[in-house]
Design a protein around this motif. Structure first.
Motif, PDB file in Angstrom:
ATOM      1  N   TYR A  27     -30.234  54.763  17.249  1.00 54.50           N
ATOM      2  CA  TYR A  27     -28.787  54.496  17.179  1.00 54.50           C
ATOM      3  C   TYR A  27     -28.467  53.836  15.841  1.00 54.50           C
ATOM      4  O   TYR A  27     -29.145  52.901  15.421  1.00 54.50           O
ATOM      5  N   CYS A  29     -25.191  52.128  13.710  1.00 58.41           N
ATOM      6  CA  CYS A  29     -23.792  51.698  13.767  1.00 58.41           C
ATOM      7  C   CYS A  29     -22.977  52.495  12.751  1.00 58.41           C
ATOM      8  O   CYS A  29     -23.304  52.517  11.564  1.00 58.41           O
ATOM      9  N   CYS A 209     -21.061  49.246  20.993  1.00 63.93           N
ATOM     10  CA  CYS A 209     -22.379  49.790  20.624  1.00 63.93           C
ATOM     11  C   CYS A 209     -23.369  49.626  21.770  1.00 63.93           C
ATOM     12  O   CYS A 209     -24.153  50.527  22.058  1.00 63.93           O
ATOM     13  N   HIS A 234     -23.124  40.994  14.495  1.00 60.66           N
ATOM     14  CA  HIS A 234     -22.982  42.202  15.316  1.00 60.66           C
ATOM     15  C   HIS A 234     -24.255  42.550  16.092  1.00 60.66           C
ATOM     16  O   HIS A 234     -24.224  42.725  17.316  1.00 60.66           O
ATOM     17  N   GLU A 238     -25.159  42.429  20.044  1.00 63.53           N
ATOM     18  CA  GLU A 238     -25.567  43.630  20.792  1.00 63.53           C
ATOM     19  C   GLU A 238     -26.809  43.321  21.637  1.00 63.53           C
ATOM     20  O   GLU A 238     -26.897  43.729  22.800  1.00 63.53           O
TER      21      GLU A 238
HETATM   22 ZN   LIG Z   1     -22.900  48.582  16.232  1.00 67.89          ZN
END
Ligand SMILES: [Zn+2]
Length: 456
Positions: A27, A29, A209, A234, A238
């Motif tokens: 993944y 961002c 996210c 961030h 997460e």
């Molecule tokens: Zn993110």
């Protein structure tokens, strides 16, 4: 050949082993779509595009997600300023982003989740955080309780006590600890909002996210990537959300962060006037030279961006394409292009792209000297792993025919700006006509005047 990757969480380079070798999950961002992105935002997508190419060679399936943040206060502001619905802004700039990335040779991700189409999973995740005591609702907001997660601060190496207390910042009255962050916030009628157990509102940025990653890739993913500027808060947030919502399961096994771009040694900022948009750079320079420049430093280090560096990258590509043009008549051996071992070895060593590019130069020299079909195939195979040298050599050298005199255009735009400031609108219009005659379209906006080569 085993792959080793630096993990920001353990601060070590570790042999990479996916949880399920049949299905690697990753993944990255993605952008908040309210404007064109600058070249600094393109470094991660380009670097991690090379990583995905490498992983696809090693594993039968790689599921790669890169999200689109399409609900955000910056988007709301842009929509209000321009008097258009939010969707007009996000639709336009999501598409511009896809085009910019394609221009840089970045393959589209397998999954491109949008925040606004995942409000259900976001609300579900917030509810589970509330149920497990990791979040609390207050005044229409829902906040994550940082004090409930002892590992908070582990990724960024910050002291949790300090994060909890917060320093010298004004703390909203509904927060228990200064470090608590918003999962959900209330919306007024002029803002985008969705029904929720806490009233009409919208998600905070971090939760999307966590929710989208879980929805598409599962509770635990192999690699989570992003710019080092996202590491705190961030990514720290997460980890807190995902770990707590999934009963303590590990969220991301590898955390990878790319370094930032500097511009002639300085930070990029609007006040310095050195904000370079990918959209514009793609018109001023050969796109492949931009990609080469972005790969020319190790991804974890800062990378300096300058005109001279782009010129250098262009001339490197000139040299390589000259070899390929000279070998245009040499037919490639049947079958897939070979992958040169030394290039693959460099990439397997924590994505050492500078080393891989040095090896590509060696291969170009070898192909020039031998002129053999095998050497040509090896050069092209090495290029393919890096997303370079895939266009026709003739096309590379013909590119000059369509380039524009950017300095002259900038000069005319400055003159037009001066004319407008002096309220000499006749003169300003004359300059606009002059630009139109050169097939240059201009667009005045809050960020100043942008120009582009008119289509068709
Ligand atoms: Zn993110």
């Amino acid at each position: 050949m085993p792959i080793s990757l630096y993990n920001s969480l353990t601060r070590r380079t570790e042999p990479f082993a996916p949880l399920d070798p049949e299905r690697v999950t990753m993944y990255l961002c993605g952008p908040t779509v309210y404007n064109y992105v600058h070249i600094g935002n393109a470094r991660g997508p380009v670097v991690f595009d090379v990583l995905v190419r490498l992983l696809r060679r090693h594993y039968p399936q790689v599921l790669y997600a890169r999200n689109i943040t399409d609900v955000d206060d910056k988007i709301n502001t842009a929509a209000q300023q321009q008097g258009v619905p939010i969707g007009t802004i996000t639709g336009r700039f999501a598409q511009a982003y896809r085009e910019d990335m394609a221009g840089l040779g970045v393959a589209p991700p397998d999954i491109e989740p949008h925040a606004t189409t995942h409000i259900g999973p976001i609300i579900t995740m917030i509810e589970s955080l509330l149920d497990s005591g990791h979040a609390y609702a207050a005044e229409g907001h829902v906040l994550f309780d940082v004090g409930s997660f002892p590992a908070y601060g582990e990724l960024s190496g910050r002291d949790p006590e300090e994060l909890l207390a917060g320093a010298r910042v004004e703390v909203a009255p509904y927060k228990r600890n200064a470090g608590d962050f918003v999962l959900w916030k209330p919306s007024t009628s002029d803002l985008p909002g969705w029904d929720s157990p806490w009233g009409v509102g919208r998600p905070g940025w971090h939760i999307e996210c966590s929710a989208m990653s879980a929805a598409h890739l599962g509770d635990t993913i192999d690699i989570h990537a992003g710019g080092v500027d996202l590491l705190f808060p961030h990514h720290e947030n997460e980890i807190a959300q995902s770990t707590c919502a999934h009963g303590g399961k590990v969220f991301a096994r590898w955390w990878m962060h790319n370094g930032m771009l500097t511009f002639d040694g300085r930070k990029m900022s609007k006040s310095l006037g050195n904000v370079l948009l990918v959209h514009e750079l793609l018109q001023l320079h050969p796109p492949e030279a931009l990609r080469l420049r972005l790969l020319s430093g190790h991804y974890r280090q800062p990378l300096d961006w300058s005109e001279a560096a782009i010129t250098q990258a262009t001339s490197t590509l000139d040299g390589w394409y000259r070899v390929l043009r000279d070998l245009a008549g040499v037919e490639l051996p049947a079958g897939e292009l070979p992958v040169p071992e030394r290039i693959e070895a460099a990439l397997c060593d924590d994505l050492n792209t500078p080393q891989a590019l040095a090896e590509l130069s060696v291969l170009a020299d070898a192909a020039r000297q031998s002129g053999s079909a095998e050497a040509k195939a090896t050069l092209l195979g090495g290029g393919a792993l890096l997303g370079l040298l895939q266009q026709d050599a003739e096309a590379w050298f013909r590119r000059g025919e369509s380039t524009v005199d950017a300095a002259h255009i900038e000069e005319l735009l400055q003159q037009r700006q001066a004319a407008r400031a002096a309220r000499d609108f006749a003169r300003a219009d004359t300059i606009r006509d002059e630009l139109a005659a050169m097939n240059i379209a201009i667009e005045d906006g809050a960020q100043g005047t942008r120009w582009s080569v008119a289509k068709g």
